[in-house]
Motif scaffolding. Structure first.
Motif, PDB file in Angstrom:
ATOM      1  N   ALA A  54       0.733  -1.105  -0.142  1.00 54.61           N
ATOM      2  CA  ALA A  54      -0.156   0.194   0.072  1.00 54.61           C
ATOM      3  C   ALA A  54       0.852   1.118   0.068  1.00 54.61           C
ATOM      4  N   ASN A  55       1.480   1.487  -1.383  1.00 54.87           N
ATOM      5  CA  ASN A  55       2.286   2.827  -1.219  1.00 54.87           C
ATOM      6  C   ASN A  55       1.976   3.508  -2.637  1.00 54.87           C
ATOM      7  N   CYS A  56       2.584   4.779  -2.826  1.00 59.41           N
ATOM      8  CA  CYS A  56       2.330   5.359  -3.961  1.00 59.41           C
ATOM      9  C   CYS A  56       3.032   4.899  -5.241  1.00 59.41           C
ATOM     10  N   GLY A  57       3.915   4.192  -5.117  1.00 61.83           N
ATOM     11  CA  GLY A  57       4.607   3.674  -6.291  1.00 61.83           C
ATOM     12  C   GLY A  57       5.887   4.664  -6.584  1.00 61.83           C
ATOM     13  N   GLY A  58       6.367   5.418  -5.582  1.00 63.03           N
ATOM     14  CA  GLY A  58       7.458   6.513  -5.888  1.00 63.03           C
ATOM     15  C   GLY A  58       7.059   7.738  -6.324  1.00 63.03           C
ATOM     16  N   ARG A  59       5.908   8.186  -5.915  1.00 60.79           N
ATOM     17  CA  ARG A  59       5.517   9.276  -6.430  1.00 60.79           C
ATOM     18  C   ARG A  59       5.547  10.634  -5.413  1.00 60.79           C
ATOM     19  N   GLY A  60       6.111  10.163  -4.142  1.00 64.11           N
ATOM     20  CA  GLY A  60       6.522  11.164  -3.023  1.00 64.11           C
ATOM     21  C   GLY A  60       5.083  11.569  -2.461  1.00 64.11           C
ATOM     22  N   ILE A  61       4.155  10.922  -2.418  1.00 63.60           N
ATOM     23  CA  ILE A  61       2.964  11.339  -1.792  1.00 63.60           C
ATOM     24  C   ILE A  61       2.592  10.546  -0.450  1.00 63.60           C
ATOM     25  N   CYS A  62       3.029   9.168  -0.191  1.00 68.89           N
ATOM     26  CA  CYS A  62       2.511   8.393   0.792  1.00 68.89           C
ATOM     27  C   CYS A  62       3.267   8.505   2.073  1.00 68.89           C
ATOM     28  N   ALA A  63       4.602   8.973   1.705  1.00 68.23           N
ATOM     29  CA  ALA A  63       5.415   8.870   2.967  1.00 68.23           C
ATOM     30  C   ALA A  63       5.957   7.748   3.757  1.00 68.23           C
ATOM     31  N   THR A  64       6.084   6.453   2.768  1.00 66.74           N
ATOM     32  CA  THR A  64       6.200   5.005   3.490  1.00 66.74           C
ATOM     33  C   THR A  64       7.478   4.670   3.201  1.00 66.74           C
ATOM     34  N   CYS A  65       8.145   5.248   2.486  1.00 68.28           N
ATOM     35  CA  CYS A  65       9.578   4.571   1.927  1.00 68.28           C
ATOM     36  C   CYS A  65      10.705   5.375   2.686  1.00 68.28           C
ATOM     37  N   GLY A  66      10.493   5.784   3.868  1.00 66.69           N
ATOM     38  CA  GLY A  66      11.594   6.349   4.705  1.00 66.69           C
ATOM     39  C   GLY A  66      12.892   5.663   5.050  1.00 66.69           C
ATOM     40  N   HIS A  77      12.762  17.308  -2.584  1.00 61.31           N
ATOM     41  CA  HIS A  77      11.264  17.403  -2.159  1.00 61.31           C
ATOM     42  C   HIS A  77      10.878  18.124  -1.172  1.00 61.31           C
ATOM     43  N   TRP A  78       9.882  18.802  -1.052  1.00 61.94           N
ATOM     44  CA  TRP A  78       9.264  19.391   0.019  1.00 61.94           C
ATOM     45  C   TRP A  78       9.152  18.608   1.292  1.00 61.94           C
ATOM     46  N   HIS A  79       8.379  17.410   1.132  1.00 60.51           N
ATOM     47  CA  HIS A  79       8.526  16.620   2.239  1.00 60.51           C
ATOM     48  C   HIS A  79       9.786  15.948   2.783  1.00 60.51           C
ATOM     49  N   ASP A  80      10.557  15.924   1.883  1.00 63.79           N
ATOM     50  CA  ASP A  80      11.999  15.460   2.336  1.00 63.79           C
ATOM     51  C   ASP A  80      12.745  16.371   3.047  1.00 63.79           C
ATOM     52  N   ARG A  81      12.700  17.762   2.591  1.00 62.28           N
ATOM     53  CA  ARG A  81      13.217  18.876   3.441  1.00 62.28           C
ATOM     54  C   ARG A  81      12.790  18.876   4.786  1.00 62.28           C
ATOM     55  N   LEU A  82      11.171  18.721   4.802  1.00 64.95           N
ATOM     56  CA  LEU A  82      11.160  18.844   6.114  1.00 64.95           C
ATOM     57  C   LEU A  82      11.248  17.501   7.194  1.00 64.95           C
ATOM     58  N   PHE A  86      13.420  18.361  10.611  1.00 65.78           N
ATOM     59  CA  PHE A  86      12.559  17.606  11.913  1.00 65.78           C
ATOM     60  C   PHE A  86      13.072  16.262  12.310  1.00 65.78           C
ATOM     61  N   GLY A  87      14.314  15.654  11.592  1.00 66.14           N
ATOM     62  CA  GLY A  87      14.761  14.391  12.172  1.00 66.14           C
ATOM     63  C   GLY A  87      13.723  13.013  11.853  1.00 66.14           C
ATOM     64  N   TYR A  88      13.023  13.157  10.681  1.00 68.28           N
ATOM     65  CA  TYR A  88      12.225  12.227  10.386  1.00 68.28           C
ATOM     66  C   TYR A  88      12.992  11.349   9.342  1.00 68.28           C
ATOM     67  N   PRO A  89      12.756  10.164   9.050  1.00 67.10           N
ATOM     68  CA  PRO A  89      13.423   9.111   7.670  1.00 67.10           C
ATOM     69  C   PRO A  89      13.164  10.008   6.680  1.00 67.10           C
ATOM     70  N   ARG A  90      13.971  10.178   5.503  1.00 68.83           N
ATOM     71  CA  ARG A  90      13.629  10.888   4.486  1.00 68.83           C
ATOM     72  C   ARG A  90      13.125   9.818   3.243  1.00 68.83           C
ATOM     73  N   GLY A 113       7.777   6.421  10.213  1.00 66.14           N
ATOM     74  CA  GLY A 113       9.273   6.139  10.898  1.00 66.14           C
ATOM     75  C   GLY A 113       9.161   7.325  11.735  1.00 66.14           C
ATOM     76  N   ARG A 114       9.917   6.928  13.214  1.00 65.33           N
ATOM     77  CA  ARG A 114       9.907   7.568  14.318  1.00 65.33           C
ATOM     78  C   ARG A 114      10.706   8.797  14.179  1.00 65.33           C
ATOM     79  N   ARG A 115      10.587   9.887  14.753  1.00 69.86           N
ATOM     80  CA  ARG A 115      11.555  11.096  14.886  1.00 69.86           C
ATOM     81  C   ARG A 115      12.792  10.928  15.465  1.00 69.86           C
ATOM     82  N   GLU A 116      13.912  11.167  14.944  1.00 64.84           N
ATOM     83  CA  GLU A 116      15.410  11.097  15.612  1.00 64.84           C
ATOM     84  C   GLU A 116      15.624  12.475  15.665  1.00 64.84           C
TER      85      GLU A 116
END
Length: 119
Positions: A54-66, A77-82, A86-90, A113-116
């Motif tokens: 259950a993932n978006c197939g690499g489009r950067g919208i589901c945030a599950t491949c951290g 990517h904006w999500h990757d920058r955040l 803030f210490g989350y997986p990219r 993923g949990r915050r680090e």
């Protein structure tokens, strides 16, 4: 590509060092490829058992491949920058492998993923 030599040179090859379990795993790949694709082709999934299906197939919208990036690869990517800030997986789907890099697969994650803490 007519008239051009399409063979890859040694300059096009980079190494991704993956820390998962046991000894680090070295994967050679060509520059410009998605880290997510490189990992999946090497049978190293950035997903949990649930999100593998259950993932978006690499489009950067589901945030599950951290993954944890242990180098100074700049997020684009904006999500990757955040995540980096803030210490989350990219997101591995939003990281283009342009040079040698070291990453760690996240062992304990529910979905993303949990915050680090940042060091």
């Amino acid at each position: 590509m007519e008239g051009q030599d399409s063979r890859k040179t040694r300059d096009d090859v980079v190494t991704v060092t993956v820390h998962h379990t046991g000894e680090p795993i070295l994967i050679e790949t060509t520059t410009g490829r998605s880290l997510r694709s490189v990992l999946l082709e090497a049978d190293l999934s950035p997903y949990t058992s649930l999100t593998a299906y259950a993932n978006c197939g690499g489009r950067g919208i589901c945030a599950t491949c951290g993954v944890r990036v242990r180098d100074t690869t700049e997020p684009t990517h904006w999500h990757d920058r955040l995540a980096d800030r803030f210490g989350y997986p990219r997101l591995s789907c939003q990281i283009a492998v342009m040079e040698d890099m070291t990453i760690e697969l996240v062992e304990e994650k529910r979905v993303w993923g949990r915050r680090e803490p940042k060091s």
